[in-house]
Design a protein around this motif. Structure first.
Motif, PDB file in Angstrom:
ATOM      1  N   THR A  80       0.812  -1.220   0.000  1.00 14.33           N
ATOM      2  CA  THR A  80       0.000   0.000   0.000  1.00 14.33           C
ATOM      3  C   THR A  80       0.841   1.263   0.000  1.00 14.33           C
ATOM      4  N   ASN A  81       2.059   1.205   0.507  1.00 16.93           N
ATOM      5  CA  ASN A  81       2.893   2.398   0.556  1.00 16.93           C
ATOM      6  C   ASN A  81       3.952   2.408  -0.547  1.00 16.93           C
ATOM      7  N   ASP A  82       4.914   1.487  -0.478  1.00 18.72           N
ATOM      8  CA  ASP A  82       6.029   1.521  -1.429  1.00 18.72           C
ATOM      9  C   ASP A  82       5.598   1.139  -2.847  1.00 18.72           C
ATOM     10  N   LEU A  83       4.916  -0.009  -2.994  1.00 18.46           N
ATOM     11  CA  LEU A  83       4.544  -0.467  -4.328  1.00 18.46           C
ATOM     12  C   LEU A  83       3.592   0.511  -5.007  1.00 18.46           C
ATOM     13  N   PHE A  84       2.478   0.846  -4.349  1.00 19.65           N
ATOM     14  CA  PHE A  84       1.505   1.759  -4.958  1.00 19.65           C
ATOM     15  C   PHE A  84       2.076   3.164  -5.113  1.00 19.65           C
ATOM     16  N   GLY A  85       3.000   3.544  -4.216  1.00 23.87           N
ATOM     17  CA  GLY A  85       3.650   4.842  -4.361  1.00 23.87           C
ATOM     18  C   GLY A  85       4.441   4.929  -5.651  1.00 23.87           C
ATOM     19  N   HIS A  86       5.224   3.891  -5.952  1.00 25.15           N
ATOM     20  CA  HIS A  86       5.999   3.867  -7.195  1.00 25.15           C
ATOM     21  C   HIS A  86       5.084   3.781  -8.415  1.00 25.15           C
ATOM     22  N   LEU A  87       4.032   2.977  -8.326  1.00 22.00           N
ATOM     23  CA  LEU A  87       3.101   2.859  -9.455  1.00 22.00           C
ATOM     24  C   LEU A  87       2.426   4.195  -9.750  1.00 22.00           C
ATOM     25  N   ASN A  88       1.975   4.876  -8.705  1.00 21.99           N
ATOM     26  CA  ASN A  88       1.305   6.163  -8.896  1.00 21.99           C
ATOM     27  C   ASN A  88       2.259   7.213  -9.438  1.00 21.99           C
ATOM     28  N   ASP A  89       3.507   7.212  -8.953  1.00 26.23           N
ATOM     29  CA  ASP A  89       4.487   8.191  -9.424  1.00 26.23           C
ATOM     30  C   ASP A  89       4.724   8.071 -10.924  1.00 26.23           C
ATOM     31  N   ARG A  90       4.641   6.839 -11.426  1.00 30.76           N
ATOM     32  CA  ARG A  90       4.961   6.595 -12.841  1.00 30.76           C
ATOM     33  C   ARG A  90       3.732   6.342 -13.702  1.00 30.76           C
ATOM     34  N   GLY A  91       2.550   6.437 -13.093  1.00 32.16           N
ATOM     35  CA  GLY A  91       1.320   6.239 -13.850  1.00 32.16           C
ATOM     36  C   GLY A  91       1.176   4.827 -14.387  1.00 32.16           C
ATOM     37  N   LEU A  92       1.595   3.828 -13.606  1.00 35.48           N
ATOM     38  CA  LEU A  92       1.551   2.432 -14.043  1.00 35.48           C
ATOM     39  C   LEU A  92       0.409   1.679 -13.367  1.00 35.48           C
ATOM     40  N   GLN A  93      -0.063   0.635 -14.037  1.00 29.67           N
ATOM     41  CA  GLN A  93      -1.010  -0.295 -13.442  1.00 29.67           C
ATOM     42  C   GLN A  93      -0.240  -1.378 -12.694  1.00 29.67           C
ATOM     43  N   LEU A  94      -0.931  -2.069 -11.791  1.00 27.99           N
ATOM     44  CA  LEU A  94      -0.278  -3.123 -11.026  1.00 27.99           C
ATOM     45  C   LEU A  94       0.283  -4.206 -11.936  1.00 27.99           C
ATOM     46  N   SER A  95      -0.416  -4.489 -13.028  1.00 30.84           N
ATOM     47  CA  SER A  95       0.049  -5.515 -13.972  1.00 30.84           C
ATOM     48  C   SER A  95       1.345  -5.114 -14.674  1.00 30.84           C
ATOM     49  N   GLN A  96       1.688  -3.826 -14.640  1.00 24.82           N
ATOM     50  CA  GLN A  96       2.910  -3.334 -15.277  1.00 24.82           C
ATOM     51  C   GLN A  96       4.077  -3.223 -14.308  1.00 24.82           C
ATOM     52  N   SER A  97       3.886  -3.619 -13.078  1.00 23.10           N
ATOM     53  CA  SER A  97       4.926  -3.469 -12.060  1.00 23.10           C
ATOM     54  C   SER A  97       6.126  -4.375 -12.346  1.00 23.10           C
ATOM     55  N   PRO A  98       7.359  -3.825 -12.289  1.00 22.36           N
ATOM     56  CA  PRO A  98       8.547  -4.672 -12.449  1.00 22.36           C
ATOM     57  C   PRO A  98       8.828  -5.517 -11.206  1.00 22.36           C
ATOM     58  N   MET A  99       8.118  -5.229 -10.112  1.00 21.36           N
ATOM     59  CA  MET A  99       8.262  -6.013  -8.889  1.00 21.36           C
ATOM     60  C   MET A  99       7.060  -6.946  -8.777  1.00 21.36           C
ATOM     61  N   THR A 100       7.267  -8.219  -9.077  1.00 26.64           N
ATOM     62  CA  THR A 100       6.174  -9.184  -8.990  1.00 26.64           C
ATOM     63  C   THR A 100       5.898  -9.533  -7.536  1.00 26.64           C
ATOM     64  N   ALA A 101       4.775 -10.205  -7.287  1.00 25.22           N
ATOM     65  CA  ALA A 101       4.429 -10.596  -5.921  1.00 25.22           C
ATOM     66  C   ALA A 101       5.468 -11.544  -5.341  1.00 25.22           C
ATOM     67  N   ALA A 102       5.942 -12.488  -6.150  1.00 22.47           N
ATOM     68  CA  ALA A 102       6.966 -13.431  -5.673  1.00 22.47           C
ATOM     69  C   ALA A 102       8.257 -12.690  -5.344  1.00 22.47           C
ATOM     70  N   GLN A 103       8.608 -11.693  -6.154  1.00 21.42           N
ATOM     71  CA  GLN A 103       9.832 -10.931  -5.902  1.00 21.42           C
ATOM     72  C   GLN A 103       9.708 -10.066  -4.654  1.00 21.42           C
ATOM     73  N   LEU A 104       8.512  -9.515  -4.411  1.00 22.87           N
ATOM     74  CA  LEU A 104       8.320  -8.760  -3.172  1.00 22.87           C
ATOM     75  C   LEU A 104       8.490  -9.672  -1.969  1.00 22.87           C
ATOM     76  N   GLY A 105       7.947 -10.895  -2.057  1.00 23.90           N
ATOM     77  CA  GLY A 105       8.137 -11.851  -0.975  1.00 23.90           C
ATOM     78  C   GLY A 105       9.610 -12.156  -0.750  1.00 23.90           C
ATOM     79  N   GLN A 106      10.361 -12.329  -1.829  1.00 25.70           N
ATOM     80  CA  GLN A 106      11.801 -12.600  -1.709  1.00 25.70           C
ATOM     81  C   GLN A 106      12.529 -11.411  -1.087  1.00 25.70           C
ATOM     82  N   LEU A 107      12.145 -10.201  -1.472  1.00 30.11           N
ATOM     83  CA  LEU A 107      12.753  -8.999  -0.900  1.00 30.11           C
ATOM     84  C   LEU A 107      12.518  -8.930   0.604  1.00 30.11           C
TER      85      LEU A 107
END
Length: 539
Positions: free
Chosen positions: A427-454
């Motif tokens: 809700t903070n980091d991921l959506f913050g980056h998406l909103n800053d760049r005008g991207l949809q969640l499906s366009q995120s370079p950080m996948t759910a599995a990668q966020l879990g790994q991070l």
């Protein structure tokens, strides 16, 4: 033949008819946009720090607040007292289907003008409409999703009015007996309370074509590709009491339609358009004021601005001794003002009567039950689950339940991890980056599995919180799709966790810094940070 027919539907522009013809503005074609598609090559982007991104957002929000005169609540303070805003909405949602409501012409967006027009769409003599059953099922699915009543008997009516992009001279709609009656949408408020907006009806109807006013200096071109497409008109009771509440309602309905797959909700392409019925009344009174309808609002921002301006206009008019006329108005997004389109028609002006070419629509109970059984888990149910099973905050549950794909993303990322930590990063980091760049969640370079790994790297101490945020920013800035572990390895961002090695390094730094040690012994304890900085630099 159909393209030739479309070219024949060219109407000469007349000055007195300029304003009403501004409806259906969302979709615009030009020879340039149809012929070319420009793609920009990726550029290297400087990675902003977390503090700079937060500061930028804070400054933008502050500037927007200073420059905005938007009414935040349900009341407007006038010269003679307070006035209450009363709003009802009509959402026109294009049904997500491959073909139109009464023909087999396709509904793809952006095709060559007049290339998707069946004979019945062009109202050629001798043609008859044939109902699209899938469109009926999509409307029923929407009705069930808003907890409405599916009417097993409904009928179509003709609504007459002339417009050059409507070849029939009438719209097929469901004025008297709609397919869905009743329903509700619950809005969560910032004070942890909720408000229910009642739905009056959902009716099926046909869309019109589109008039193009910018293709020729003296003529209006007509594109009939959209003519006959199926629409669901979702009509609310006047339960909405502020511009921001109206935007919240539209966003929730938009996501609900996307979630169940009955409309793509794309306001830019005209798949979802909103009419706002706005009136005002003295605070504390129940008598309804005269309403004005603002037509074809095709963005959330336009919806907010239009309602706010119109409510203030009516208050000023009434306080100066004037009278509000019931009329259709349009919104100019450049001037941020509404202006008169035409005087509002009454029921008799449309000359409604039953559609003679279509029999009444009868739906079996078994079909209603079948559609209900296939409905996905709805946003309100998801929100309750997030609150109860994952113990998230009301804000986090609302965000994850009402953003397309967010719940699925969360479920994949949270497996075996702390739900609160995962929700916070989404809700903070991921959506913050998406909103800053005008991207949809499906366009995120950080996948759910990668966020879990991070988060695993962070939780086990292999990387620090600062490195975790820098890695997040790096992936978005560079569009790097590799796993976080690969990037950390390449950049040398792993933390040193060997206690003995750390102790030895600290002792060496202390030994090489006799002047700093002396100052610390003399009471200047802040100098410790200098030693800490040297250790951080080496690790």
């Amino acid at each position: 033949k159909m393209q030739a027919l479309g070219r024949a539907f060219v109407a000469r522009r007349h000055p007195s008819r300029l304003q009403p013809r501004r409806r259906n503005a969302p979709r615009q074609y030009s020879s340039e946009t149809l012929a070319t598609s420009t793609k920009t090559s990726p550029q290297t982007v400087n990675i902003p720090t977390t503090s700079s991104r937060k500061e930028k957002r804070r400054q933008e929000a502050q500037a927007a607040l200073q420059n905005s005169a938007l009414t935040k609540g349900p009341f407007i303070k006038g010269k003679t007292g307070e006035w209450e805003i009363v709003v009802g909405l009509e959402i026109h949602a294009q049904i997500q289907a491959h073909t139109k409501l009464f023909s087999d012409a396709p509904t793809s967006y952006g095709k060559t003008p007049n290339s998707q027009v069946a004979l019945v769409d062009a109202a050629l003599p001798g043609t008859l409409p044939v109902i699209n059953q899938f469109c009926i099922e999509q409307a029923m699915k929407t009705g069930l999703a808003i907890r409405g009543k599916i009417n097993t008997w409904s009928a179509f009516d003709r609504k007459h009015y002339f417009y050059c992009d409507m070849p029939t001279g009438y719209q097929i709609t469901q004025y008297y007996t709609p397919i869905v009656s009743g329903g509700r949408v619950v809005l969560n408020k910032s004070d942890n309370t909720s408000k229910e907006v009642r739905i009056e009806r959902i009716q099926l109807e046909t869309d019109s074509g589109k008039s193009l006013h910018d293709q020729h200096p003296t003529m209006t071109y007509v594109d009939l590709n959209r003519a006959g497409s199926g629409l669901m008109e979702i009509v609310t009771f006047p339960d909405i009491s502020s511009p921001l509440e109206a935007s919240q309602f539209v966003k929730k309905v938009q996501f609900l339609l996307q979630h169940i797959g009955t409309c793509d909700g794309n306001m830019e392409e005209g798949s979802l358009r909103v009419d706002a019925n706005v009136s005002v009344r003295r605070k504390g009174t129940t008598e309804k004021g005269t309403r004005c309808e603002i037509k074809n609002l095709n963005s959330i921002q336009s919806l907010i601005r239009a309602i706010d301006y119109e409510a203030h206009r009516q208050v000023e008019l009434l306080e100066n001794g004037g009278r509000v006329s019931q009329e259709t108005r349009w919104f100019d997004p450049t001037k941020r003002e509404t202006f008169t389109g035409r005087k509002k028609e009454d029921e008799m002006d449309y000359r409604y009567f039953p559609e003679p070419d279509l029999p009444p629509l009868t739906v079996e109970d078994a079909l209603v039950e079948q559609i209900a059984s296939k409905l996905p888990e709805l946003p309100d149910e998801i929100e309750r689950k997030l609150l109860k099973e994952y113990n998230l905050s009301a804000y986090e549950a609302d965000v994850l339940a009402n953003h397309y794909g967010a719940y699925s993303y969360f479920k994949e990322a949270v497996a075996g991890r702390d739900p609160a930590q995962v929700a916070n990063w989404i809700t903070n980091d991921l959506f913050g980056h998406l909103n800053d760049r005008g991207l949809q969640l499906s366009q995120s370079p950080m996948t759910a599995a990668q966020l879990g790994q991070l988060l695993d790297l962070l939780t086990t101490g292999k990387i620090s919180g600062r490195i975790a945020k820098e890695l997040f920013e790096y992936k978005f800035a560079e569009g790097d799709k590799r796993d976080p572990s690969e990037i950390v390895q390449e950049k040398g961002w792993y933390q040193m966790t060997d206690t003995a090695a750390l102790r030895k390094m600290c002792e060496e730094i202390v030994a090489k810094s006799p002047e700093i040690i002396a100052e610390i012994k003399a009471g200047r304890t802040r100098k410790v940070q200098s030693l800490v900085g040297q250790v951080m630099k080496q690790t």
